[in-house]
Write a protein that holds these residues in place. Sequence first.
Motif, PDB file in Angstrom:
ATOM      1  N   ALA A  29       1.007  -1.128  -0.012  1.00 45.86           N
ATOM      2  CA  ALA A  29      -0.007   0.063  -0.068  1.00 45.86           C
ATOM      3  C   ALA A  29       0.797   1.215  -0.038  1.00 45.86           C
ATOM      4  CB  ALA A  29      -0.961  -0.012   1.195  1.00 45.86           C
ATOM      5  N   ARG A  71       2.194   1.842  -3.567  1.00 51.73           N
ATOM      6  CA  ARG A  71       1.166   2.289  -4.585  1.00 51.73           C
ATOM      7  C   ARG A  71       1.038   3.576  -4.210  1.00 51.73           C
ATOM      8  NH1 ARG A  71      -1.705  -3.489  -4.099  1.00 51.73           N
ATOM      9  NH2 ARG A  71      -0.799  -4.293  -5.796  1.00 51.73           N
ATOM     10  N   THR A  72       1.096   4.297  -2.803  1.00 47.88           N
ATOM     11  CA  THR A  72       0.758   5.591  -2.447  1.00 47.88           C
ATOM     12  C   THR A  72       1.859   6.375  -3.003  1.00 47.88           C
ATOM     13  OG1 THR A  72      -0.455   4.810  -0.724  1.00 47.88           O
ATOM     14  CG2 THR A  72       0.409   7.068  -0.705  1.00 47.88           C
ATOM     15  N   THR A  73       3.211   5.742  -2.845  1.00 44.33           N
ATOM     16  CA  THR A  73       4.402   6.674  -3.389  1.00 44.33           C
ATOM     17  C   THR A  73       4.212   6.797  -4.854  1.00 44.33           C
ATOM     18  OG1 THR A  73       5.812   5.615  -1.644  1.00 44.33           O
ATOM     19  CG2 THR A  73       6.944   6.292  -3.647  1.00 44.33           C
ATOM     20  N   ARG A  86       1.417   7.250  -6.484  1.00 44.64           N
ATOM     21  CA  ARG A  86       0.354   8.199  -6.804  1.00 44.64           C
ATOM     22  C   ARG A  86       1.008   9.482  -6.445  1.00 44.64           C
ATOM     23  NH1 ARG A  86      -2.920   5.823  -3.195  1.00 44.64           N
ATOM     24  NH2 ARG A  86      -2.964   4.041  -4.371  1.00 44.64           N
ATOM     25  N   LEU A  87       1.952   9.662  -5.510  1.00 45.93           N
ATOM     26  CA  LEU A  87       2.348  10.804  -4.980  1.00 45.93           C
ATOM     27  C   LEU A  87       3.144  11.289  -6.223  1.00 45.93           C
ATOM     28  CD1 LEU A  87       3.314  10.589  -1.320  1.00 45.93           C
ATOM     29  CD2 LEU A  87       1.840  12.286  -2.411  1.00 45.93           C
ATOM     30  N   GLU A 105      -5.063  16.557  -2.896  1.00 49.64           N
ATOM     31  CA  GLU A 105      -5.088  15.036  -2.993  1.00 49.64           C
ATOM     32  C   GLU A 105      -3.641  14.905  -2.615  1.00 49.64           C
ATOM     33  OE1 GLU A 105      -5.858  11.335  -3.107  1.00 49.64           O
ATOM     34  OE2 GLU A 105      -7.315  13.180  -2.927  1.00 49.64           O
ATOM     35  N   GLN A 135      -2.684  12.159  -0.034  1.00 52.01           N
ATOM     36  CA  GLN A 135      -2.054  11.171  -0.199  1.00 52.01           C
ATOM     37  C   GLN A 135      -0.715  10.925   0.735  1.00 52.01           C
ATOM     38  OE1 GLN A 135      -2.644   8.182  -1.869  1.00 52.01           O
ATOM     39  NE2 GLN A 135      -4.583   9.298  -2.145  1.00 52.01           N
ATOM     40  N   SER A 176      -1.421   9.753   3.952  1.00 55.38           N
ATOM     41  CA  SER A 176      -1.790   8.381   4.070  1.00 55.38           C
ATOM     42  C   SER A 176      -0.463   7.535   4.294  1.00 55.38           C
ATOM     43  CB  SER A 176      -2.597   8.066   2.788  1.00 55.38           C
ATOM     44  OG  SER A 176      -2.722   6.666   2.752  1.00 55.38           O
ATOM     45  N   LEU A 177       0.501   8.285   3.305  1.00 55.04           N
ATOM     46  CA  LEU A 177       1.954   7.509   3.371  1.00 55.04           C
ATOM     47  C   LEU A 177       2.496   7.588   4.556  1.00 55.04           C
ATOM     48  CD1 LEU A 177       4.236   5.956   1.821  1.00 55.04           C
ATOM     49  CD2 LEU A 177       4.975   8.087   0.906  1.00 55.04           C
ATOM     50  N   THR A 231       0.874   4.931   6.729  1.00 51.24           N
ATOM     51  CA  THR A 231       1.220   3.606   6.650  1.00 51.24           C
ATOM     52  C   THR A 231       2.581   3.147   7.106  1.00 51.24           C
ATOM     53  OG1 THR A 231      -0.329   3.636   4.830  1.00 51.24           O
ATOM     54  CG2 THR A 231       1.156   1.994   4.646  1.00 51.24           C
TER      55      THR A 231
END
Length: 121
Positions: free
Chosen positions: A37, A40-42, A44-45, A74, A78, A81-82, A85
């Motif tokens: 996760a 994937r967030t990385t 997205r960033l 956003e 994110q 969120s990163l 996580t």
Amino acid sequence: MTTPKPPADLKTAGRALWRSVLADLELDEHETALLRAACRTTDRLEDLAAAMEGAPLTVTNSRGDEVASPLLVEHRNQAQSLAKTLASLRLPSGLAADGELVRPQRRGAARAAYGIRGAVS
């Protein structure tokens, strides 16, 4: 120890994070899911940063007010969120004198406002 291959859907930044974490650590399945996760967030960033390149930081909304760009909002979400996580992974920060990995202190449940079921207060 062989580093597990990154998931096929990861991009450059996500693969780099995957490899850097798993180069020296073996993770349990639940930790691997958190790492996936985070990777994937990385990615997205990185996508959001590329989309924001040269874009204005503010936009005009439907009422004519100048507001933060949705991309900027956003990106901030994110990034938060990163951070959460990665904190959940409790990645070690180095080795202690005895050779054991130093992990951040666990917090939360033991300090929560909830009591132990059936305990007298």
